[in-house]
Motif scaffolding. Structure first.
Motif, PDB file in Angstrom:
ATOM      1  N   PRO A  31     -13.529 -20.751  16.372  1.00 18.37           N
ATOM      2  CA  PRO A  31     -13.204 -19.896  17.516  1.00 18.37           C
ATOM      3  C   PRO A  31     -11.981 -19.020  17.265  1.00 18.37           C
ATOM      4  O   PRO A  31     -11.033 -19.419  16.590  1.00 18.37           O
ATOM      5  N   SER A  32     -12.013 -17.825  17.812  1.00 19.08           N
ATOM      6  CA  SER A  32     -10.869 -16.912  17.825  1.00 19.08           C
ATOM      7  C   SER A  32     -10.185 -17.028  19.181  1.00 19.08           C
ATOM      8  O   SER A  32     -10.718 -17.653  20.102  1.00 19.08           O
ATOM      9  N   PRO A  33      -9.006 -16.438  19.333  1.00 16.37           N
ATOM     10  CA  PRO A  33      -8.319 -16.514  20.635  1.00 16.37           C
ATOM     11  C   PRO A  33      -9.136 -15.836  21.733  1.00 16.37           C
ATOM     12  O   PRO A  33      -9.984 -14.980  21.458  1.00 16.37           O
ATOM     13  N   PRO A  34      -8.901 -16.200  22.983  1.00 16.01           N
ATOM     14  CA  PRO A  34      -9.602 -15.542  24.093  1.00 16.01           C
ATOM     15  C   PRO A  34      -9.321 -14.051  24.120  1.00 16.01           C
ATOM     16  O   PRO A  34      -8.314 -13.567  23.580  1.00 16.01           O
ATOM     17  N   LEU A  35     -10.191 -13.309  24.776  1.00 20.35           N
ATOM     18  CA  LEU A  35     -10.037 -11.866  24.898  1.00 20.35           C
ATOM     19  C   LEU A  35      -8.821 -11.547  25.767  1.00 20.35           C
ATOM     20  O   LEU A  35      -8.686 -12.057  26.880  1.00 20.35           O
TER      21      LEU A  35
END
Length: 394
Positions: free
Chosen positions: A276-280
């Motif tokens: 996962p990448s950081p939230p938008l």
């Protein structure tokens, strides 16, 4: 067809309420007869107020007024048989019963007005939900789809959780997300993210590129509407899913969103290993490095997407809802049956009320494909016997 069903429902409701009107009318008749046949020192007339007081539970103000009038008339009949209407006792009873009946009718009218206002609010909320989050089709490409949305705020049907799907070439793209906050205050951000997905899903060949576009939209929204006190507080988690028609795989890009569950026949739940990448919107000045993950998605399997409002729902003892454990019991059913079971079980777990919005999508693959698995597998034996098992990949 819908109009006929509405007429049938109204007719059935009308017949039911008018049948129930026989109850207070019969009560008036019985009280009147018993009072007339009783000794003069026994007064049952005041109990006639029960009839108009009971009527608003199933009828409107006009029917309530009619029952109240019958009760007053019955009190007058009782007065004629017990000393005449001119006695002070019967005059007081008549006036009291009349005033109480009028107050009950007024209460019933106010209740009906508020009921109509509430129905209007609900219809507006439902219309807003259909505008912001178009109902997903039951079948799209090789997928059968079922959804579940539970809003945390009373009388709200939408909130900060969102989902959407669209066809892109020979594949299906799905978005499920969760903006910060819950209920009505988060609708603006949810509408923005949905609009950006529908506009951009057809323009980008890869999910990471689509995630970059969504990030830019959230960043622009925050720059226009974010107050100094909310600096850095407007963000959204999102999971982008792409399912090709001909390949037995699914591709995902996670922006801080919980990983999906893959339900396979045999009560097996697979938790895909994502990066996962950081939230938008968390780091608008630093472009995120979005990763594309892929794993097998075979015919007969169901991909269950959800928001954190589901897995963070607590029971009276503070325990989180064990979605993977519970979903493993229902891997053999249809997507609709799965949503039905989860809804009933989730609400029972949290006592009928959620503290956060919750959304789920069940994607069931129906087309033939080659079979293989990748991910962390959870077996139901561990759930049934309470033992600890080590996750394994295969």
């Amino acid at each position: 067809m819908g109009f006929r069903r509405s007429l049938a429902g109204l007719r059935q409701s009308w017949q039911s309420s008018h049948a129930l009107l026989l109850l207070p009318i019969a009560l008036i008749v019985v009280i009147t007869i018993v009072d007339i046949r009783s000794p003069e020192d026994v007064h049952l007339g005041p109990t006639l107020v029960i009839a108009p007081a009971l009527t608003p539970s199933f009828a409107g103000p006009w029917a309530t007024g009619l029952v109240g009038g019958l009760a007053v008339a019955a009190q007058a009949v009782i007065g004629v048989f017990h000393g005449g209407l001119g006695t002070m006792n019967h005059i007081v009873q008549l006036i009291t019963l009349f005033v109480l009946s009028v107050l009950i009718v007024i209460y019933c009218a106010i209740r009906e007005r508020r009921k109509a206002q509430l129905a209007q609010v609900r219809s507006v909320a439902e219309a807003a939900q259909h505008v912001l989050m178009w109902p997903l089709p039951e079948q799209i490409g090789p997928l059968r789809i079922a959804t579940l949305y539970l809003a945390a705020e009373d009388e709200a049907q939408i909130g900060g959780d969102l989902y959407a799907t669209t066809r892109v070439d020979n594949s299906v793209r799905v978005l499920i997300g969760d903006v910060r906050g819950k209920g009505l205050s988060a609708i603006g951000e949810a509408a923005l993210l949905l609009g950006a997905f529908r506009e951009s899903a057809h323009r980008h060949t890869s999910l990471p590129d689509l995630a970059v576009t969504l990030e830019q939209s959230v960043t622009r929204y925050a720059a226009d509407f974010e107050t100094p006190e909310e600096a850095g507080e407007r963000f959204a988690t999102a999971l982008l899913v792409e399912i090709p028609d001909g390949d037995p795989i699914t591709r995902l890009t996670s922006c801080g969103h919980p990983p999906p569950l893959l339900l396979s026949p045999g009560h097996v739940v697979t938790v895909p290993s994502l990066h996962p990448s950081p939230p938008l919107g968390v780091h608008p000045s630093e472009p995120a490095d979005y990763t594309l993950d892929a794993f097998s998605f075979e015919p007969g399997d169901t991909l269950l997407l959800y928001t954190d409002g589901v897995i963070e729902a607590r029971d009276a003892d503070g325990h989180f809802y064990p979605l993977a454990e519970r979903a493993a019991q229902w891997t053999e059913g249809s997507p609709e049956a799965l949503m039905h079971h989860i809804r009933r079980d989730l609400l029972a777990h949290c006592g009928g009320r959620l503290d956060d919005d919750a959304a789920l999508i069940a994607l069931h693959r129906t087309s033939p494909a080659h079979r293989r698995h990748h991910g962390r597998i959870i077996h139901t034996d561990a759930f049934q016997h309470g033992s600890q098992t080590q996750p394994r990949t295969g």
